[in-house]
Design an enzyme around this catalytic site. Structure first.
Site, PDB file in Angstrom:
ATOM      1  CG  ASP A   1      41.364  45.398  34.148  1.00 33.20           C
ATOM      2  OD1 ASP A   1      41.142  45.423  35.368  1.00 33.20           O
ATOM      3  OD2 ASP A   1      41.678  44.345  33.529  1.00 33.20           O
ATOM      4  CB  ILE A   2      45.729  43.770  31.365  1.00 38.19           C
ATOM      5  CG1 ILE A   2      46.670  43.410  30.233  1.00 38.19           C
ATOM      6  CG2 ILE A   2      45.311  42.553  32.161  1.00 38.19           C
ATOM      7  CD1 ILE A   2      48.029  42.877  30.704  1.00 38.19           C
TER       8      ILE A   2
ATOM      9  CG  ASN B   1      36.117  42.695  42.763  1.00 38.12           C
ATOM     10  OD1 ASN B   1      34.913  42.883  42.867  1.00 38.12           O
ATOM     11  ND2 ASN B   1      36.721  42.618  41.583  1.00 38.12           N
TER      12      ASN B   1
ATOM     13  N   GLY C   1      35.953  38.260  44.659  1.00 35.31           N
ATOM     14  CA  GLY C   1      36.594  38.232  43.346  1.00 35.31           C
ATOM     15  C   GLY C   1      37.931  38.929  43.289  1.00 35.31           C
TER      16      GLY C   1
ATOM     17  CG  HIS D   1      42.500  46.901  42.371  1.00 35.51           C
ATOM     18  ND1 HIS D   1      43.139  46.015  43.199  1.00 35.51           N
ATOM     19  CD2 HIS D   1      41.613  46.177  41.646  1.00 35.51           C
ATOM     20  CE1 HIS D   1      42.671  44.798  42.980  1.00 35.51           C
ATOM     21  NE2 HIS D   1      41.735  44.870  42.053  1.00 35.51           N
TER      22      HIS D   1
ATOM     23  CG  HIS E   1      37.563  46.904  39.303  1.00 32.73           C
ATOM     24  ND1 HIS E   1      38.178  46.171  38.312  1.00 32.73           N
ATOM     25  CD2 HIS E   1      37.875  46.286  40.462  1.00 32.73           C
ATOM     26  CE1 HIS E   1      38.818  45.144  38.856  1.00 32.73           C
ATOM     27  NE2 HIS E   1      38.655  45.187  40.167  1.00 32.73           N
TER      28      HIS E   1
HETATM   29  P1  5GP Z   1      40.582  42.165  41.155  1.00 35.78           P
HETATM   30  O1  5GP Z   1      40.118  40.865  40.568  1.00 35.78           O
HETATM   31  O2  5GP Z   1      41.723  41.933  42.130  1.00 35.78           O
HETATM   32  O3  5GP Z   1      39.491  43.028  41.717  1.00 35.78           O
HETATM   33  O4  5GP Z   1      41.132  43.015  39.953  1.00 35.78           O
HETATM   34  C1  5GP Z   1      42.387  42.853  39.398  1.00 35.78           C
HETATM   35  C2  5GP Z   1      42.344  43.442  38.018  1.00 35.78           C
HETATM   36  O5  5GP Z   1      43.658  43.647  37.564  1.00 35.78           O
HETATM   37  C3  5GP Z   1      41.644  42.553  37.004  1.00 35.78           C
HETATM   38  O6  5GP Z   1      40.555  43.243  36.428  1.00 35.78           O
HETATM   39  C4  5GP Z   1      42.746  42.243  35.989  1.00 35.78           C
HETATM   40  O7  5GP Z   1      42.265  42.177  34.669  1.00 35.78           O
HETATM   41  C5  5GP Z   1      43.701  43.387  36.192  1.00 35.78           C
HETATM   42  N1  5GP Z   1      45.083  43.060  35.864  1.00 35.78           N
HETATM   43  C6  5GP Z   1      45.761  41.922  36.186  1.00 35.78           C
HETATM   44  N2  5GP Z   1      47.017  41.975  35.742  1.00 35.78           N
HETATM   45  C7  5GP Z   1      47.165  43.188  35.128  1.00 35.78           C
HETATM   46  C8  5GP Z   1      48.257  43.828  34.462  1.00 35.78           C
HETATM   47  O8  5GP Z   1      49.370  43.309  34.364  1.00 35.78           O
HETATM   48  N3  5GP Z   1      48.010  45.059  33.939  1.00 35.78           N
HETATM   49  C9  5GP Z   1      46.799  45.679  34.041  1.00 35.78           C
HETATM   50  N4  5GP Z   1      46.675  46.891  33.487  1.00 35.78           N
HETATM   51  N5  5GP Z   1      45.740  45.105  34.671  1.00 35.78           N
HETATM   52  C10 5GP Z   1      45.928  43.876  35.197  1.00 35.78           C
END
Ligand code: 5GP
Length: 113
Positions: free
Chosen positions: A29-30, A86, A92, A99, A101
Site C-alpha cells: 500500500d502506498i 472496505n 471506507g 481489494h 487489505h
Molecule cells: P480502500 O480505502 O479503497 O479500502 O483502499 C484503497 C487503498 O489503496 C488505500 O489504502 C490507499 O492507500 C491505497 N492506494 C491508493 N492509491 C494507491 C497507489 O497509487 N498505489 C498503491 N500501492 N496503493 C494505493
C-alpha cells in the site's frame, strides 16, 4: 475507464509488487497503516464485495488464501495479522476495484475506527 488498480495490473502505474498469479496481484500500500500493509487485488474487475456474484467464488476464495499465504511469507503468521475489505462509503472504500487489505507487524486495535 480503467480503475487505478487496473492501471497497476497493466503496469501503467508503478507499484511495489509482492505477488502475482493468474487471478490476482499483491502490492505494498502506498500509504501503509501498519508496518506491513499489502493489498491483494483480483485481475478481474469486481467493484466491491457487494457486487460479487456466485461466479466470483473461486476468485474470492483465492484472495483470502493468497493473503494468508503472504502473511506467512512476510513473517506475520505467528504474531498475527488482519484482513480487511472496505465496502462503500461508510466502509471506507476509496478505490472501486475490490481489494483485500493485509495488515500486520503491530498490534491492531479493536473495534476499528
Ligand atoms: P480502500 O480505502 O479503497 O479500502 O483502499 C484503497 C487503498 O489503496 C488505500 O489504502 C490507499 O492507500 C491505497 N492506494 C491508493 N492509491 C494507491 C497507489 O497509487 N498505489 C498503491 N500501492 N496503493 C494505493
Amino acid at each position: 475507464m480503467k480503475t487505478l488498480f487496473q492501471k497497476i495490473i497493466d503496469r501503467e502505474i508503478p507499484a511495489k509488487l509482492v505477488h502475482e498469479d493468474d487471478l490476482c496481484i499483491a502490492i505494498h500500500d502506498i500509504n501503509p497503516q501498519a508496518p506491513m500493509h499489502v493489498l491483494v487485488i483480483p485481475k478481474k474487475l469486481i467493484a466491491r464485495v457487494a457486487e460479487a456474484t456466485i461466479a466470483d467464488r473461486a476468485t474470492l476464495g483465492h484472495l483470502l488464501l493468497t493473503a494468508a499465504a503472504l502473511a506467512k511469507k512476510l513473517g506475520v503468521a505467528e504474531s498475527g495479522f488482519r484482513i480487511v475489505i472496505n465496502n462503500g462509503q461508510d466502509g471506507g472504500e476509496t478505490v472501486p476495484h475490490l481489494h483485500v487489505h493485509l495488515l500486520g507487524q503491530r498490534p491492531l486495535g479493536w473495534p476499528p475506527g
